[in-house]
Design a protein around this motif. Structure first.
Motif, PDB file in Angstrom:
ATOM      1  N   LEU A 178       0.729  -1.188   0.009  1.00 36.57           N
ATOM      2  CA  LEU A 178       0.029  -0.218  -0.080  1.00 36.57           C
ATOM      3  C   LEU A 178       0.859   1.415  -0.011  1.00 36.57           C
ATOM      4  CD1 LEU A 178      -3.070   0.905   0.101  1.00 36.57           C
ATOM      5  CD2 LEU A 178      -2.598   0.968   2.391  1.00 36.57           C
ATOM      6  N   TYR A 236       2.889   0.931  -3.909  1.00 36.46           N
ATOM      7  CA  TYR A 236       1.902   0.893  -4.808  1.00 36.46           C
ATOM      8  C   TYR A 236       0.768   1.683  -4.536  1.00 36.46           C
ATOM      9  CZ  TYR A 236       5.777  -2.150  -5.875  1.00 36.46           C
ATOM     10  OH  TYR A 236       7.290  -2.673  -6.139  1.00 36.46           O
ATOM     11  N   GLY A 237       0.540   2.230  -3.747  1.00 43.80           N
ATOM     12  CA  GLY A 237      -0.997   3.023  -3.248  1.00 43.80           C
ATOM     13  C   GLY A 237      -1.301   3.777  -4.267  1.00 43.80           C
ATOM     14  N   MET A 283      -2.609   1.486  -7.193  1.00 44.34           N
ATOM     15  CA  MET A 283      -3.933   0.713  -6.883  1.00 44.34           C
ATOM     16  C   MET A 283      -5.092   2.050  -6.820  1.00 44.34           C
ATOM     17  SD  MET A 283      -2.970  -0.953  -3.143  1.00 44.34           S
ATOM     18  CE  MET A 283      -1.709  -2.296  -3.312  1.00 44.34           C
ATOM     19  N   PHE A 309      -8.294   1.627  -9.162  1.00 44.81           N
ATOM     20  CA  PHE A 309      -9.413   1.789  -8.731  1.00 44.81           C
ATOM     21  C   PHE A 309     -10.307   2.739  -9.497  1.00 44.81           C
ATOM     22  CE2 PHE A 309     -12.486   3.400  -5.639  1.00 44.81           C
ATOM     23  CZ  PHE A 309     -13.343   2.181  -5.126  1.00 44.81           C
TER      24      PHE A 309
END
Length: 355
Positions: free
Chosen positions: A171, A174-175, A178, A182
Motif C-alpha cells: 500500500l 504501490y498505493g 492501486m 480503482f
C-alpha cells in the motif's frame, strides 16, 4: 443565460416541483387564472432560480396560446412524461385542480419511498467508509512503526505478521497505482452502467440481490402501481399509461416487461396476463391486477397493490438495517482482529526469542 451576475438555473428539483404543484393548485382554487397563478409563482421565485425561469416561461407560452401540458413538455428535465400527460387529461376533463392535487400526492409518495431507501443505505455506507479508512490508516502509519521495532530485534515473524507487513509495504509503495486502478475501474463501471446491456444487467441484479432485492423490488412495484392508478384515474388510456410507466419506472427489466405488455394489450390481451408471463412481477401482484380487471375496477386494485408493496418495502428496510448492522460489525471486527492478532503474535514471538 445570466441573471443577477450569476448563472441562472433552468430546471427545478423534485422538491421544488412538489411545492410548485401544491402552490399552483392553491392559487387556482383561490380563483386566479392559470396565467396569473404562474406569474405570481414567477415573482415569488428568487432571482436566477429555476422556479422563476420555468414559471415565467410557462406563463409566456400560455399567453401565446399554448396549452399548459404542451408548455410543460418543453421542460422535460423538470416535468417528466407523467406530468404532461396527466395535465393533458386534466385539460380534457376540466379537472385541473384535482389533477394537480394528485400529482402532488404522487410526488410526495415517491419522494417518501426514495427517502426511506436512501436512509436505509446511508448508515451502512458511512460505517463501511470509516472502516476502510481506519484499516488504510493502520497499514500506512501504524504498521511501519511496529515493523521498525521488529526489524531491529531481528526475530523471525509469524506468517500473519508477514502478511500484514506485506500488505502495508504494497500500500505504501504501490498505493498510487492501486488508486489509479480503482479510479479507472469506477470510470469504466459507470460508463458500462449507462449502456443498454449494463443497465439491464444492473437492474436485474437489483431485483435478485440478497438483502436489497426486497427494498428495490417492492419500491418499484409500489411506485408502478401508484403511477398507473394515477394515470388511469385521470383519463389517460391504458396504452399511453403503460408507455409512461415504462419510461418512468426506473428499472430496465420492469420497463421491458411493460413494453411487452403494451404490445400485447394492442392485440386485445389483458394487462395482467402479459405481466405475469414476463416473470418480472410477483404472482400476488398480477393476481390482484387480474381481479381488478375482472371487476372493472383497476384503480382500486392498483391502490391495494401500491399499499401492499409499500408496506413490504417498509418491512424490508427494517429487516435490511437489522441484518446489515451485525454483518458490518463482524466484518470490521474481523479485519481489526486480524491486525491486532498479527501484531500480538509478533510481540509474543519477539519476547520469547529475547527470553
Amino acid at each position: 443565460m445570466q441573471l443577477g451576475g450569476s448563472k441562472a438555473k433552468t430546471d427545478m428539483k423534485r422538491v421544488e416541483v412538489l411545492l410548485f404543484v401544491s402552490e399552483l393548485a392553491d392559487l387556482l382554487e383561490a380563483g386566479m387564472t392559470l396565467g396569473q397563478a404562474l406569474q405570481a409563482l414567477a415573482n415569488q421565485g428568487e432571482e436566477g432560480s429555476g422556479q422563476r425561469f420555468i414559471c415565467q416561461d410557462l406563463c409566456d407560452r400560455i399567453v401565446r396560446g399554448e396549452n399548459f401540458s404542451d408548455a410543460c413538455a418543453h421542460h422535460p428535465k423538470t416535468f417528466p412524461p407523467l406530468f404532461s400527460n396527466m395535465l393533458r387529461a386534466g385539460e380534457a376533463s376540466g379537472a385541473m385542480i384535482e389533477v394537480l392535487r394528485r400529482l402532488g400526492e404522487h410526488y410526495e409518495r415517491d419522494d417518501s419511498m426514495r427517502g426511506k431507501i436512501k436512509s436505509a443505505l446511508t448508515y451502512p455506507v458511512i460505517v463501511l467508509c470509516f472502516g476502510v479508512l481506519a484499516v488504510i490508516g493502520a497499514l500506512v502509519w501504524i504498521i511501519p512503526q511496529f515493523q521498525k521495532v521488529f526489524d531491529s530485534l531481528g526475530a523471525a515473524l509469524p506468517l500473519p505478521t508477514r502478511i500484514l507487513i506485506g500488505m502495508s509495504d504494497a500500500l505504501i509503495h504501490y498505493g498510487w497505482l492501486m488508486a489509479i486502478g480503482f479510479a479507472a475501474f469506477v470510470w469504466w463501471f459507470r460508463k458500462w452502467c449507462r449502456t443498454p446491456a449494463g443497465v439491464r444487467t444492473l437492474d436485474g441484479w437489483k431485483l435478485r440481490a440478497p438483502l436489497i432485492k426486497g427494498i428495490v423490488a417492492a419500491g418499484a412495484y409500489s411506485s408502478l402501481a401508484y403511477t398507473l392508478k394515477t394515470l388511469l384515474t385521470n383519463g389517460v388510456n391504458v396504452l399511453q399509461a403503460l408507455k409512461i410507466c415504462e419510461e418512468t419506472c426506473g428499472n430496465a427489466v420492469i420497463g421491458d416487461a411493460l413494453r411487452t405488455a403494451r404490445q400485447r394489450v394492442t392485440d386485445g390481451t389483458s394487462i395482467s396476463g402479459p405481466l405475469a408471463s414476463s416473470g418480472a412481477f410477483p404472482r400476488m401482484m398480477t393476481d390482484m391486477l387480474a381481479v381488478g380487471e375482472q371487476a372493472g375496477d383497476m384503480a382500486a386494485s392498483l391502490e391495494h397493490i401500491g399499499k401492499r408493496y409499500q408496506k413490504d418495502m417498509d418491512r424490508n428496510i427494517v429487516a435490511f438495517t437489522n441484518a446489515l448492522e451485525p454483518i458490518l460489525i463482524v466484518a470490521i471486527a474481523g479485519v481489526v482482529g486480524f491486525v491486532a492478532i498479527a501484531i500480538l503474535m509478533a510481540v509474543f514471538k519477539v519476547s520469547s526469542s529475547i527470553g
